[in-house]
Motif scaffolding. Structure first.
Motif, PDB file in Angstrom:
ATOM      1  N   ARG A 120       1.624   9.271  -6.234  1.00  0.00           N
ATOM      2  CA  ARG A 120       2.159  10.503  -5.967  1.00  0.00           C
ATOM      3  C   ARG A 120       3.196  11.176  -6.868  1.00  0.00           C
ATOM      4  O   ARG A 120       3.265  12.231  -7.270  1.00  0.00           O
ATOM      5  CB  ARG A 120       2.710  10.774  -4.492  1.00  0.00           C
TER       6      ARG A 120
ATOM      7  N   LEU B 166      -2.956  12.799  -4.514  1.00  0.00           N
ATOM      8  CA  LEU B 166      -4.052  11.913  -4.974  1.00  0.00           C
ATOM      9  C   LEU B 166      -5.426  12.208  -4.699  1.00  0.00           C
ATOM     10  O   LEU B 166      -5.598  12.959  -3.732  1.00  0.00           O
ATOM     11  CB  LEU B 166      -3.856  10.623  -4.047  1.00  0.00           C
TER      12      LEU B 166
ATOM     13  N   GLU C   9       1.043   4.316  -3.068  1.00  0.00           N
ATOM     14  CA  GLU C   9       0.537   5.523  -2.549  1.00  0.00           C
ATOM     15  C   GLU C   9       1.732   6.365  -2.949  1.00  0.00           C
ATOM     16  O   GLU C   9       1.589   7.296  -3.794  1.00  0.00           O
ATOM     17  CB  GLU C   9       0.381   5.577  -1.273  1.00  0.00           C
ATOM     18  N   ASN C  10       3.195   6.085  -2.616  1.00  0.00           N
ATOM     19  CA  ASN C  10       4.251   6.962  -2.993  1.00  0.00           C
ATOM     20  C   ASN C  10       4.329   6.795  -4.568  1.00  0.00           C
ATOM     21  O   ASN C  10       4.886   8.185  -5.349  1.00  0.00           O
ATOM     22  CB  ASN C  10       5.522   6.397  -2.522  1.00  0.00           C
TER      23      ASN C  10
ATOM     24  N   ILE D  28      -7.294   7.058  -3.876  1.00  0.00           N
ATOM     25  CA  ILE D  28      -7.211   6.797  -2.646  1.00  0.00           C
ATOM     26  C   ILE D  28      -8.010   5.457  -2.378  1.00  0.00           C
ATOM     27  O   ILE D  28      -7.702   4.566  -1.424  1.00  0.00           O
ATOM     28  CB  ILE D  28      -7.457   7.878  -1.468  1.00  0.00           C
TER      29      ILE D  28
ATOM     30  N   ARG E  16       0.822  -1.325  -0.184  1.00  0.00           N
ATOM     31  CA  ARG E  16      -0.048   0.157  -0.039  1.00  0.00           C
ATOM     32  C   ARG E  16       0.809   1.131  -0.081  1.00  0.00           C
ATOM     33  O   ARG E  16       0.573   2.165  -0.516  1.00  0.00           O
ATOM     34  CB  ARG E  16      -0.880   0.072   1.153  1.00  0.00           C
ATOM     35  N   LEU E  17       1.895   1.167   0.850  1.00  0.00           N
ATOM     36  CA  LEU E  17       2.897   2.399   0.938  1.00  0.00           C
ATOM     37  C   LEU E  17       3.508   2.537  -0.375  1.00  0.00           C
ATOM     38  O   LEU E  17       3.795   3.644  -1.026  1.00  0.00           O
ATOM     39  CB  LEU E  17       3.895   2.318   2.027  1.00  0.00           C
TER      40      LEU E  17
ATOM     41  N   SER F 201      -3.347  -3.271  -2.540  1.00  0.00           N
ATOM     42  CA  SER F 201      -2.518  -3.670  -1.918  1.00  0.00           C
ATOM     43  C   SER F 201      -2.550  -5.140  -1.626  1.00  0.00           C
ATOM     44  O   SER F 201      -1.821  -5.917  -1.113  1.00  0.00           O
ATOM     45  CB  SER F 201      -2.346  -2.934  -0.554  1.00  0.00           C
TER      46      SER F 201
ATOM     47  N   LEU G  98      -6.376   2.129  -2.977  1.00  0.00           N
ATOM     48  CA  LEU G  98      -4.869   1.828  -2.181  1.00  0.00           C
ATOM     49  C   LEU G  98      -5.232   0.405  -1.507  1.00  0.00           C
ATOM     50  O   LEU G  98      -4.366  -0.512  -1.754  1.00  0.00           O
ATOM     51  CB  LEU G  98      -4.360   2.789  -1.335  1.00  0.00           C
ATOM     52  N   SER G  99      -6.103   0.329  -0.831  1.00  0.00           N
ATOM     53  CA  SER G  99      -6.097  -0.949   0.101  1.00  0.00           C
ATOM     54  C   SER G  99      -6.410  -2.225  -0.729  1.00  0.00           C
ATOM     55  O   SER G  99      -5.740  -3.146  -0.643  1.00  0.00           O
ATOM     56  CB  SER G  99      -7.045  -0.658   1.171  1.00  0.00           C
TER      57      SER G  99
END
Length: 366
Positions: free
Chosen positions: A266, A272, A262-263, A277, A258-259, A284, A280-281
């Motif tokens: 971005r 985002l 997200e990065n 958003i 997930r991290l 992941s 994301l989960s």
């Protein structure tokens, strides 16, 4: 630029491999002008087992040394620049010795090892770089004795275990073969573990930091490295099963992906929006190999509004494609209907997705 990503990998890789033998200084400044040595290694400890495990790289690190790794073939001016930095550091050491009233001999000065994937015959001849066949393997060319310098042509090194840790810094098929040899090493090999972690970091940086379409060679490298992370996760999961920790390991994997996602988004598209958003989960939770392919596909998109819209579509498609066999040809329609939902409703549906049957999901996206 991808070259900078590879340069950073080479420096971190050499630091990891050489640190048990001494102090490794990445990016040491040379005071005579604004120059920076890529890797400055100060030999401090003789660890026979580690030197033997490093093979040729260990032989290069038996004395204080400067390592200048190049992703692309080193040019004439780049070789001259490396030699210039060597002379500058020699002058700096001499000034320090005079200040401290210490007498230096030639062996107190560092050796320069220029690591380049390939080198033309004209470049080697121009620097009078010659092999030392009685003492060194093919692929290593020494300049004049007092220059204390050598050019290591990685793609000319024998394909043996002794050269593995240098061939990982090659490129193209040479690097891919070295990665395959690395995978084949015993799983309890500490050098293997450290190298795999650095390679996965390289893969993540290549995918997440590109602002331009990725080169074919780097795309192939990414796909070569991609399964490694999955292998590490599986090994960790097996160990966790023995310790009753498999749930925590899976949660940790998802949080890490997930991290990364997200990065990555971005870097590609800026701030985002709520739609990104929401994915994301769910994304992941996708297996590591497929997750990497998603990042690669998004890295090929334009960095504009159309690219952002296509990225969201790819995320939605991959979330639903986990059950592709159930959806068949209706997947594009389901993706379009999913993205047409209000954000709040879409977010709720994605949260409930693991518990929904195929019929329930199709009904919700009717």
């Amino acid at each position: 630029m991808t070259r900078l990503i590879h340069d950073r990998f080479a420096k971190e890789y050499l630091e990891e491999m050489l640190s048990p033998l001494g102090t490794v200084n990445i990016g040491r400044d040379v005071t005579s002008e604004v120059q920076e040595i890529d890797v400055y290694f100060t030999h401090e400890a003789t660890v026979p087992e580690h030197i033997e495990n490093l093979g040729l790289l260990g032989q290069l690190a038996t004395a204080t040394a400067i390592f200048e790794p190049f992703r692309n073939p080193a040019t004439i001016r780049e070789v001259v620049g490396c030699i210039s930095k060597l002379f500058d550091i020699q002058s700096e050491l001499e000034r320090e010795a005079r200040r401290d009233n210490i007498r230096l001999n030639e062996n107190d000065f560092p050796k320069l090892w220029i690591l380049t994937p390939t080198a033309s015959e004209s470049l080697l001849n121009g620097f009078r770089a010659q092999p030392d066949e009685p003492n060194w393997m093919p692929g290593i060319y020494f300049l004049g004795e007092y220059l204390r310098s050598a050019i290591v042509v990685i793609h000319q090194l024998p394909k043996t275990p002794e050269t593995l840790w240098l061939r990982i810094l090659g490129r193209g098929k040479v690097q891919e073969k070295a990665v395959a040899e690395l995978i084949a090493l015993a799983t309890d090999n500490p050098l293997r573990t450290n190298a795999l972690e650095l390679l996965y970091r390289l893969q993540s940086n290549l995918v997440a930091n590109l602002e331009q379409p990725i080169e074919t060679e780097d795309r192939e490298l990414i796909m070569t490295i991609a399964p490694l992370f999955q292998e590490q996760l599986q090994a960790a999961q097996e160990q966790g099963l023995e310790q009753g920790l498999e749930q925590g390991l899976e949660q940790g994997r998802q949080e890490q992906q997930r991290l990364i996602l997200e990065n990555f988004l971005r870097v590609r598209f800026g701030e985002l929006d709520s739609l990104m958003i929401a994915f994301l989960s769910p994304v992941s939770r996708i297996p590591a190999a497929e997750f990497t392919v998603i990042l690669l596909a998004i890295s090929m998109l334009a960095v504009d509004a159309a690219g952002r819209q296509e990225a969201v579509r790819l995320l939605a498609e991959n979330v639903l494609a986990l059950r592709l066999n159930e959806f068949g040809d209706s997947l594009p329609t389901l993706v379009a209907n999913l993205l047409a939902l209000p954000v709040a409703e879409l977010t709720l549906l994605l949260e409930q997705l693991p518990q929904l049957s195929a019929d329930e999901l199709i009904s919700r996206l009717g």
